[in-house]
Design a protein around this motif. Structure first.
Motif, PDB file in Angstrom:
ATOM      1  N   GLY A  62       1.105  -1.013   0.090  1.00 15.30           N
ATOM      2  CA  GLY A  62      -0.076   0.394   0.311  1.00 15.30           C
ATOM      3  C   GLY A  62       1.286   0.817   0.080  1.00 15.30           C
ATOM      4  O   GLY A  62       0.404   1.929  -1.025  1.00 15.30           O
ATOM      5  N   ALA A  65       1.912   1.619  -3.672  1.00 11.09           N
ATOM      6  CA  ALA A  65       0.284   2.058  -4.825  1.00 11.09           C
ATOM      7  C   ALA A  65       0.193   4.014  -3.960  1.00 11.09           C
ATOM      8  O   ALA A  65       0.084   4.892  -4.763  1.00 11.09           O
ATOM      9  CB  ALA A  65      -0.616   2.065  -4.227  1.00 11.09           C
ATOM     10  N   TYR A  66       0.692   4.383  -3.186  1.00  2.39           N
ATOM     11  CA  TYR A  66       0.566   5.880  -2.420  1.00  2.39           C
ATOM     12  C   TYR A  66       1.187   6.533  -3.604  1.00  2.39           C
ATOM     13  O   TYR A  66       1.071   7.513  -3.818  1.00  2.39           O
ATOM     14  CB  TYR A  66       1.066   5.605  -1.137  1.00  2.39           C
ATOM     15  CG  TYR A  66       0.990   7.297  -0.658  1.00  2.39           C
ATOM     16  CD1 TYR A  66      -0.349   8.086  -0.731  1.00  2.39           C
ATOM     17  CD2 TYR A  66       2.163   7.945  -0.154  1.00  2.39           C
ATOM     18  CE1 TYR A  66       0.026   9.095  -0.031  1.00  2.39           C
ATOM     19  CE2 TYR A  66       2.388   9.054   0.512  1.00  2.39           C
ATOM     20  CZ  TYR A  66       1.041   9.792   0.531  1.00  2.39           C
ATOM     21  OH  TYR A  66       0.554  11.131   0.721  1.00  2.39           O
ATOM     22  N   TRP A  69       0.311   6.771  -7.096  1.00  2.44           N
ATOM     23  CA  TRP A  69      -0.729   7.131  -7.232  1.00  2.44           C
ATOM     24  C   TRP A  69      -0.507   9.464  -6.340  1.00  2.44           C
ATOM     25  O   TRP A  69      -0.531   9.835  -7.574  1.00  2.44           O
ATOM     26  CB  TRP A  69      -1.760   7.055  -5.817  1.00  2.44           C
ATOM     27  CG  TRP A  69      -2.698   7.740  -5.559  1.00  2.44           C
ATOM     28  CD1 TRP A  69      -4.075   8.627  -6.551  1.00  2.44           C
ATOM     29  CD2 TRP A  69      -3.464   8.390  -4.236  1.00  2.44           C
ATOM     30  NE1 TRP A  69      -4.470   8.894  -5.990  1.00  2.44           N
ATOM     31  CE2 TRP A  69      -4.630   9.249  -4.954  1.00  2.44           C
ATOM     32  CE3 TRP A  69      -2.616   8.487  -2.746  1.00  2.44           C
ATOM     33  CZ2 TRP A  69      -4.927  10.164  -3.204  1.00  2.44           C
ATOM     34  CZ3 TRP A  69      -3.130   9.273  -2.456  1.00  2.44           C
ATOM     35  CH2 TRP A  69      -4.422  10.707  -2.698  1.00  2.44           C
ATOM     36  N   TRP A  78      -5.173   1.150  -6.920  1.00  4.96           N
ATOM     37  CA  TRP A  78      -5.878   1.229  -5.244  1.00  4.96           C
ATOM     38  C   TRP A  78      -6.972   0.143  -5.299  1.00  4.96           C
ATOM     39  O   TRP A  78      -6.922  -0.705  -4.894  1.00  4.96           O
ATOM     40  CB  TRP A  78      -6.600   2.101  -4.958  1.00  4.96           C
ATOM     41  CG  TRP A  78      -5.846   2.951  -4.016  1.00  4.96           C
ATOM     42  CD1 TRP A  78      -5.643   4.256  -5.345  1.00  4.96           C
ATOM     43  CD2 TRP A  78      -4.758   2.861  -3.067  1.00  4.96           C
ATOM     44  NE1 TRP A  78      -5.005   4.840  -4.336  1.00  4.96           N
ATOM     45  CE2 TRP A  78      -4.094   4.611  -3.481  1.00  4.96           C
ATOM     46  CE3 TRP A  78      -3.811   2.425  -2.359  1.00  4.96           C
ATOM     47  CZ2 TRP A  78      -2.935   5.139  -2.620  1.00  4.96           C
ATOM     48  CZ3 TRP A  78      -3.692   2.852  -1.494  1.00  4.96           C
ATOM     49  CH2 TRP A  78      -2.621   4.601  -1.295  1.00  4.96           C
ATOM     50  N   ILE A  81      -4.293  -2.602  -4.728  1.00  6.96           N
ATOM     51  CA  ILE A  81      -4.003  -3.051  -3.514  1.00  6.96           C
ATOM     52  C   ILE A  81      -5.841  -3.851  -3.003  1.00  6.96           C
ATOM     53  O   ILE A  81      -5.407  -5.351  -1.820  1.00  6.96           O
ATOM     54  CB  ILE A  81      -4.321  -1.737  -2.372  1.00  6.96           C
ATOM     55  CG1 ILE A  81      -2.574  -1.057  -2.970  1.00  6.96           C
ATOM     56  CG2 ILE A  81      -4.115  -2.440  -1.287  1.00  6.96           C
ATOM     57  CD1 ILE A  81      -0.968  -2.106  -2.908  1.00  6.96           C
ATOM     58  N   ARG A 110      -6.539   3.581   8.206  1.00  8.62           N
ATOM     59  CA  ARG A 110      -6.130   4.745   6.920  1.00  8.62           C
ATOM     60  C   ARG A 110      -5.820   6.325   7.670  1.00  8.62           C
ATOM     61  O   ARG A 110      -6.445   6.325   8.991  1.00  8.62           O
ATOM     62  CB  ARG A 110      -6.883   5.557   6.027  1.00  8.62           C
ATOM     63  CG  ARG A 110      -7.698   6.238   6.328  1.00  8.62           C
ATOM     64  CD  ARG A 110      -9.012   6.988   5.134  1.00  8.62           C
ATOM     65  NE  ARG A 110     -10.241   7.248   5.612  1.00  8.62           N
ATOM     66  CZ  ARG A 110     -11.083   7.931   4.727  1.00  8.62           C
ATOM     67  NH1 ARG A 110     -10.823   8.861   4.490  1.00  8.62           N
ATOM     68  NH2 ARG A 110     -11.800   9.302   5.599  1.00  8.62           N
ATOM     69  N   ILE A 115      -5.747  10.278   2.735  1.00  8.07           N
ATOM     70  CA  ILE A 115      -5.812   9.239   1.964  1.00  8.07           C
ATOM     71  C   ILE A 115      -7.576   9.345   1.847  1.00  8.07           C
ATOM     72  O   ILE A 115      -8.081   9.136   2.830  1.00  8.07           O
ATOM     73  CB  ILE A 115      -5.661   7.781   2.604  1.00  8.07           C
ATOM     74  CG1 ILE A 115      -4.339   7.334   3.356  1.00  8.07           C
ATOM     75  CG2 ILE A 115      -6.548   6.452   2.053  1.00  8.07           C
ATOM     76  CD1 ILE A 115      -3.181   7.013   1.164  1.00  8.07           C
ATOM     77  N   VAL A 119      -9.823   7.070  -2.998  1.00  7.03           N
ATOM     78  CA  VAL A 119     -10.023   5.807  -2.630  1.00  7.03           C
ATOM     79  C   VAL A 119     -10.412   5.068  -2.324  1.00  7.03           C
ATOM     80  O   VAL A 119     -10.287   3.821  -2.717  1.00  7.03           O
ATOM     81  CB  VAL A 119      -8.006   6.539  -1.661  1.00  7.03           C
ATOM     82  CG1 VAL A 119      -7.027   5.204  -1.518  1.00  7.03           C
ATOM     83  CG2 VAL A 119      -7.333   7.734  -3.162  1.00  7.03           C
ATOM     84  N   ILE A 123     -10.881   1.305  -3.936  1.00  6.93           N
ATOM     85  CA  ILE A 123     -11.236  -0.018  -3.015  1.00  6.93           C
ATOM     86  C   ILE A 123     -11.967  -0.633  -2.218  1.00  6.93           C
ATOM     87  O   ILE A 123     -12.106  -1.869  -3.257  1.00  6.93           O
ATOM     88  CB  ILE A 123      -9.766   0.145  -1.409  1.00  6.93           C
ATOM     89  CG1 ILE A 123      -8.518   0.528  -1.521  1.00  6.93           C
ATOM     90  CG2 ILE A 123     -10.065  -0.692  -0.155  1.00  6.93           C
ATOM     91  CD1 ILE A 123      -8.114   1.180  -0.611  1.00  6.93           C
TER      92      ILE A 123
END
Length: 393
Positions: A62, A65-66, A69, A78, A81, A110, A115, A119, A123
């Motif tokens: 994650g 991915a952050y 993004w 996401w 993820i 989170r 976030i 996002v 998900i």
């Protein structure tokens, strides 16, 4: 700096020795060699049935991915993820024969300041889409809601996890009974299955702490300090040579960005396994999902045998990239990553080609990658061009 030293300084472990030591005295369930814990039928009280409950997360993937993004605005990472966290549960359960009527609940922690809701929506909505796609292949997943907690004082960016539950007949279980004379059929973790929308580099959700720091440039340390533990020594933080958007050759004249390649969502083999069980269940002596432990994973599920892997699928570009950037010795690579084969099926040789064909029907390459020999001590021997490596239980 030694590779093992880098692992330790980053607070990660390929073997999870301390975790296994902590749980070694716990009840292992009805079938200790089964790939995941199998419980009596507490939900229904019927001795002909059993219960499965499994929890897992996408781990530090994650955080990568952050980064991607934030750099690109691409929300689709996401979705990957969410798939990572789901598949790390469901494919473990599939290895004991569970491929239908699964309850799934999410737990997301989170940092709300970093976030946003879009996002979380991505998900959650992907979980619905994933369940819909699996239903087309005869796998019914029932979404049971979940919890999203704003815990920014303990979670730097986001942690995505799922818990899965199923009730099934004991007669339908696959309990590992891997025997001398069996062969090992390896199913590719890379390529593009018929139920995937893009090329998959072959990454699961293991080894991401090392992969992201070893592959990607130190420029991200200053730009996104929230993406890693500030207590880490600077010499192990983002020490690679790649930017997230650098193009990597994946063969056949195609390229993928380095970030997307490492972020490839954990492939599910549920549709394949459901078909294998319909055709070959009595012949299957075991199935192994090569997650934590990589190619050595099976050593925890065997007794009185040695598994020899001497005909591996070719390592895909992703793992070549990770090794080139990190300088990790091949023995460590094989213990941390799946190296191109993330599902293994153990059965008599005369049935191996049927497994290969069923897998290829779904667009997933497969081949016999090894065999099983009698031995006093359980072990795995992996033979590569860079050497022969042995892993002991």
């Amino acid at each position: 700096m030694a590779d093992q030293s880098k692992y330790g300084l980053r607070g990660v472990s390929a073997t999870k020795d301390e975790v296994h030591a902590a749980i070694k005295h716990l009840d292992k369930g009805l079938y200790p060699l089964a790939f995941c814990k199998i419980l009596p039928d507490f939900a229904g009280g019927d001795e002909a049935f059993c219960n499965l409950m499994h929890a897992d997360t996408a781990g530090t993937k994650g955080s990568l991915a952050y980064l991607y993004w934030k750099e690109t605005g691409d929300l689709s990472v996401w979705e990957g993820i969410a798939q990572d966290a789901i598949v790390m549960n469901l494919d473990d359960m599939a290895c004991v024969g569970c491929t239908d009527n699964i309850l799934l609940s999410s737990t997301v922690g989170r940092n709300k300041n970093l976030i946003p809701g879009e996002v979380i929506s991505t998900i959650i909505n992907f979980a619905v889409a994933f369940a819909d796609e699996m239903k087309k292949h005869g796998v019914n997943i029932h979404l049971a809601g979940g919890e999203t907690a704003d815990v920014g004082d303990i979670v730097r960016t986001i942690d995505v996890g799922y818990t899965a539950f199923a009730r099934m007949k004991r007669a339908d279980l696959i309990v590992n009974n891997i025997q001398p004379g069996d062969v090992v059929v390896g199913l590719a973790s890379y390529g593009q299955a018929i139920y995937e929308s893009a090329y998959n580099g072959g990454m699961g959700s293991n080894g991401l702490t090392s992969a992201r720091h070893d592959v990607f440039s130190h420029e991200y340390a200053a730009k996104y300090p929230e993406s890693y533990n500030p207590a880490l020594p600077e010499e192990v933080v983002y020490v690679g040579g790649k930017r997230l958007t650098d193009e990597v050759d994946i063969g056949n004249g195609q390229t993928a960005t380095a970030g997307k390649l490492v972020l490839s969502p954990t492939r599910t083999y549920l549709p394949v396994i459901a078909n294998l069980l319909k055709s070959l269940k009595p012949q299957i002596h075991g199935m192994i999902h090569n997650t934590g432990g990589g190619l050595s994973k099976v050593v925890k599920f065997i007794e009185g045998v040695k598994v020899v892997k001497d005909n591996l699928l070719p390592p895909p570009p992703l793992f070549q990239l990770i090794q080139a950037e990190s300088g990790t010795p091949m023995k460590e690579m094989c213990q941390v990553f799946n190296m191109g084969q993330r599902l293994e099926v153990y059965l008599p040789e005369e049935h191996a080609q049927e497994v290969v064909q069923i897998s290829r029907n779904f667009g997933i390459d497969a081949q016999v990658i090894g065999h099983v020999e009698a031995a006093e001590q359980a072990s795995v021997e992996v033979r590569t061009e860079e050497g022969i490596f042995t892993y002991i239980a």
